[in-house]
Write an enzyme that holds these catalytic residues in place. Structure first.
Site, PDB file in Angstrom:
ATOM      1  CE  LYS A 116      -4.000  -1.835   2.397  1.00 49.45           C
ATOM      2  NZ  LYS A 116      -4.949  -1.492   3.464  1.00 49.45           N
ATOM      3  CD  GLU A 200      -4.177   6.420   4.150  1.00 49.38           C
ATOM      4  OE1 GLU A 200      -5.344   6.240   4.532  1.00 49.38           O
ATOM      5  OE2 GLU A 200      -3.741   5.947   3.087  1.00 49.38           O
ATOM      6  CE  LYS A 201      -7.017  15.199   9.787  1.00 49.70           C
ATOM      7  NZ  LYS A 201      -6.736  15.467  11.181  1.00 49.70           N
ATOM      8  CB  ILE A 203     -11.235  10.855   5.547  1.00 45.83           C
ATOM      9  CG1 ILE A 203      -9.896  10.984   4.802  1.00 45.83           C
ATOM     10  CG2 ILE A 203     -12.308  11.739   4.938  1.00 45.83           C
ATOM     11  CD1 ILE A 203      -9.334  12.368   4.665  1.00 45.83           C
ATOM     12  NE  ARG A 292     -10.047  -9.282  -3.202  1.00 46.20           N
ATOM     13  CZ  ARG A 292      -9.636  -8.428  -2.293  1.00 46.20           C
ATOM     14  NH1 ARG A 292      -8.369  -8.350  -1.966  1.00 46.20           N
ATOM     15  NH2 ARG A 292     -10.499  -7.620  -1.682  1.00 46.20           N
ATOM     16  NE  ARG A 338     -19.140  -8.115   0.982  1.00 51.93           N
ATOM     17  CZ  ARG A 338     -17.810  -8.029   0.976  1.00 51.93           C
ATOM     18  NH1 ARG A 338     -17.096  -8.703   1.866  1.00 51.93           N
ATOM     19  NH2 ARG A 338     -17.196  -7.267   0.106  1.00 51.93           N
TER      20      ARG A 338
HETATM   21  P1  ADP Z   1      -8.112  -3.223   3.893  1.00 50.42           P
HETATM   22  O1  ADP Z   1      -7.209  -3.478   2.720  1.00 50.42           O
HETATM   23  O2  ADP Z   1      -7.611  -3.821   5.165  1.00 50.42           O
HETATM   24  O3  ADP Z   1      -9.551  -3.528   3.600  1.00 50.42           O
HETATM   25  P2  ADP Z   1      -8.406  -0.378   3.244  1.00 50.42           P
HETATM   26  O4  ADP Z   1      -7.246   0.502   3.059  1.00 50.42           O
HETATM   27  O5  ADP Z   1      -9.136  -0.835   2.019  1.00 50.42           O
HETATM   28  O6  ADP Z   1      -8.007  -1.642   4.151  1.00 50.42           O
HETATM   29  O7  ADP Z   1      -9.464   0.330   4.178  1.00 50.42           O
HETATM   30  C1  ADP Z   1     -10.642  -0.319   4.588  1.00 50.42           C
HETATM   31  C2  ADP Z   1     -11.654   0.695   5.080  1.00 50.42           C
HETATM   32  O8  ADP Z   1     -11.110   1.470   6.142  1.00 50.42           O
HETATM   33  C3  ADP Z   1     -12.076   1.723   4.043  1.00 50.42           C
HETATM   34  O9  ADP Z   1     -13.130   1.275   3.261  1.00 50.42           O
HETATM   35  C4  ADP Z   1     -12.516   2.865   4.931  1.00 50.42           C
HETATM   36  O10 ADP Z   1     -13.794   2.609   5.443  1.00 50.42           O
HETATM   37  C5  ADP Z   1     -11.535   2.800   6.065  1.00 50.42           C
HETATM   38  N1  ADP Z   1     -10.376   3.696   5.854  1.00 50.42           N
HETATM   39  C6  ADP Z   1      -9.180   3.387   5.327  1.00 50.42           C
HETATM   40  N2  ADP Z   1      -8.372   4.455   5.301  1.00 50.42           N
HETATM   41  C7  ADP Z   1      -9.066   5.478   5.833  1.00 50.42           C
HETATM   42  C8  ADP Z   1      -8.776   6.870   6.108  1.00 50.42           C
HETATM   43  N3  ADP Z   1      -7.605   7.412   5.823  1.00 50.42           N
HETATM   44  N4  ADP Z   1      -9.755   7.613   6.676  1.00 50.42           N
HETATM   45  C9  ADP Z   1     -10.960   7.078   6.970  1.00 50.42           C
HETATM   46  N5  ADP Z   1     -11.284   5.795   6.759  1.00 50.42           N
HETATM   47  C10 ADP Z   1     -10.366   4.993   6.204  1.00 50.42           C
END
Ligand code: ADP
Length: 445
Positions: A116, A200-201, A203, A292, A338
């Site tokens: 990532k 990360e910040k 959000i 995937r 789901r």
């Molecule tokens: P994973 O690969 O473990 O599923 P992701 O990076 O796809 O992780 O993040 C999963 C979920 O976490 C996102 O759909 C969102 O809801 C939340 N998320 C991830 N990063 C942030 C962020 N910087 N701010 C707010 N929510 C986040």
């Protein structure tokens, strides 16, 4: 085109891939663990081969056994489905070394997007906004502390190798930061063998919107529009829909274009999902790319009329996509729920056991992707998702009505499932108005 492939997965996705193979006249070999020996989809496969006990480490994640099964049955390619080995770079490399086509992207693209931190750097390089955060990996908790204070709380610590919400911690103050840093890193190390984390910040109240991409080996890459996956619990998706109800035309185009830029830069082929979060101002930020097919791919299939698994097979076999973006149309609204074998009243604890009564829904606009049936025993050894209900209608209002009707018809007894909670969400006034974000479920249910 291939004449015979192996499916290195189980459950609904194994069955989904068998169906696509048969429509393309491809023989499907499916592997199974002892826990799945009675699964009816094994009968639908052209061959099935036992690869070990219920424990996934000894079966569905056991690379030597899967490769042996592929060699014994003399297949040309392996479809990994999702989960298990789908994003395992070592597995893709072993396939390549054994002369077996991995039905997924090239190893190099997996390496790039599967990390990532590298994916964030790539997005930034091609001018796609990323969530403000650390430049690469964080070595020490003191670096995380410094950056968090500079950016302001809340922040989110994430694992470079993360997936399934693991190795992720939301932090609101200095006091929790150090422990979150070490626990996220330890969790990632245990789950992925890599404890690297970044920050990360966080959000606040974002929506999760992702773009489906298909790219071929000739450099053609097309998008199949977006899915809104904001209905989540503990960062895990529960309900997905396409299109995202709140996007205007311009943002939708920009989002798809941003996703394509990332995919092209990564020299990617096969199916990918590029995930973004959307803040209150509808500004979007790249968060990650999944290399995937996704669980929620059926919603895209319903609104575009394209079979994404067939595309995966064709592309892996070297066929070019002879379509232009204009040919990919989007019709109506699709929603997926789901259905997990979990008890919503006991904090979603797994609810394995034998299903003694099973009546699936049907009728216009309803698709069920599942491998379960009356008499099937849901094993505690695997993911709790046992079925997906997908509906397709002209409008979102009609799609919600069809989904509610289908879920009310669906009987799965005596185990507990997430059907009641899905019904509550679908009936919630804010869901109906699509005034939702990724915290909606936790706040309201
Ligand atoms: P994973 O690969 O473990 O599923 P992701 O990076 O796809 O992780 O993040 C999963 C979920 O976490 C996102 O759909 C969102 O809801 C939340 N998320 C991830 N990063 C942030 C962020 N910087 N701010 C707010 N929510 C986040």
């Amino acid at each position: 085109m291939f004449s015979k492939i192996l499916i290195a997965n189980r459950g609904e996705i194994a069955l989904r891939i068998i169906r696509a193979c048969h429509e393309l006249d491809i023989e499907a070999v499916v592997v199974y663990s002892e826990a799945d020996k009675d699964a009816p989809y094994l009968q639908l496969a052209d061959e099935s081969i036992c690869i070990g006990p219920a424990d996934s480490a000894k079966s569905y994640l056991n690379i030597p056994r899967i490769i042996s099964a592929a060699e014994i049955t003399d297949v040309e390619a392996i479809h990994p489905g999702y989960g298990f080995l789908a994003e395992n770079i070592h597995f893709a490399e072993v396939c390549r070394e054994c002369g077996i086509t991995f039905i997924g992207p090239p190893v190099e693209a997996m390496q790039l997007l599967g990390d990532k931190i590298r994916a964030r750097e790539l997005a930034h390089k091609v001018g796609v906004p990323v969530v403000p955060g650390s430049d690469g990996a964080l070595e020490k908790d003191s670096d995380a502390l410094e950056l968090a204070n500079e950016m302001g709380y809340p922040v989110i610590i994430k694992a470079a190798a993360g997936g399934g919400g693991r190795g992720m911690r939301v932090v609101h103050n200095d006091i929790n930061l150090r422990s979150a840093f070490s626990s996220a890193s330890a969790e990632a190390k245990a789950a992925f063998g890599n404890g690297t984390v970044y920050l990360e910040k966080f959000i606040v109240e974002p929506r999760h919107v992702e773009v489906q991409i298909m790219a071929d080996k000739k450099g053609n890459a097309l998008h199949f529009y977006e899915r809104d996956c904001s209905i989540q619990r503990r960062h895990q998706k529960m309900i997905e829909e396409s299109p995202c109800p709140i996007l205007d035309k311009r943002t939708r185009e920009q989002l798809a274009e941003a996703a394509l830029r990332i995919i092209k830069e990564a020299r990617y082929d096969n199916a990918a999902t590029v995930e973004f979060i959307l803040d209150e101002e509808k500004e979007f930020y790249f968060i990650e790319a999944n290399t995937r097919i996704q669980v929620e791919h059926p919603v895209t299939e319903m609104v575009t009329g394209h079979d994404l698994i067939k595309w995966q097979l064709k592309i892996a076999a070297g066929e070019p996509i002879k379509l232009s973006q204009r040919n990919i149309k989007h019709t109506g609204v699709a929603i997926e729920c789901r259905i997990n074998a979990e008890d919503p009243e006991r904090d979603f604890a797994p609810s394995p056991g034998t299903i003694t009564r099973y009546i699936p829904p049907g009728g216009p606009g309803v698709r069920i992707d599942t491998h379960v049936h009356q008499g099937w025993t849901v094993s505690p050894s695997y993911d709790s998702m046992i079925a997906k209900v997908i509906v397709h209608q002209k409008t979102r209002t009609e799609a919600i009505a069809t989904m509610k009707r289908a879920l009310r018809e669906f009987v799965i007894e005596p185990i507990k499932t997430t059907i009641p909670v899905c019904l509550d969400i679908l009936s919630h006034n804010l869901f109906v108005k699509s005034k939702i974000d990724t915290g909606f479920v936790e706040r309201n249910f």
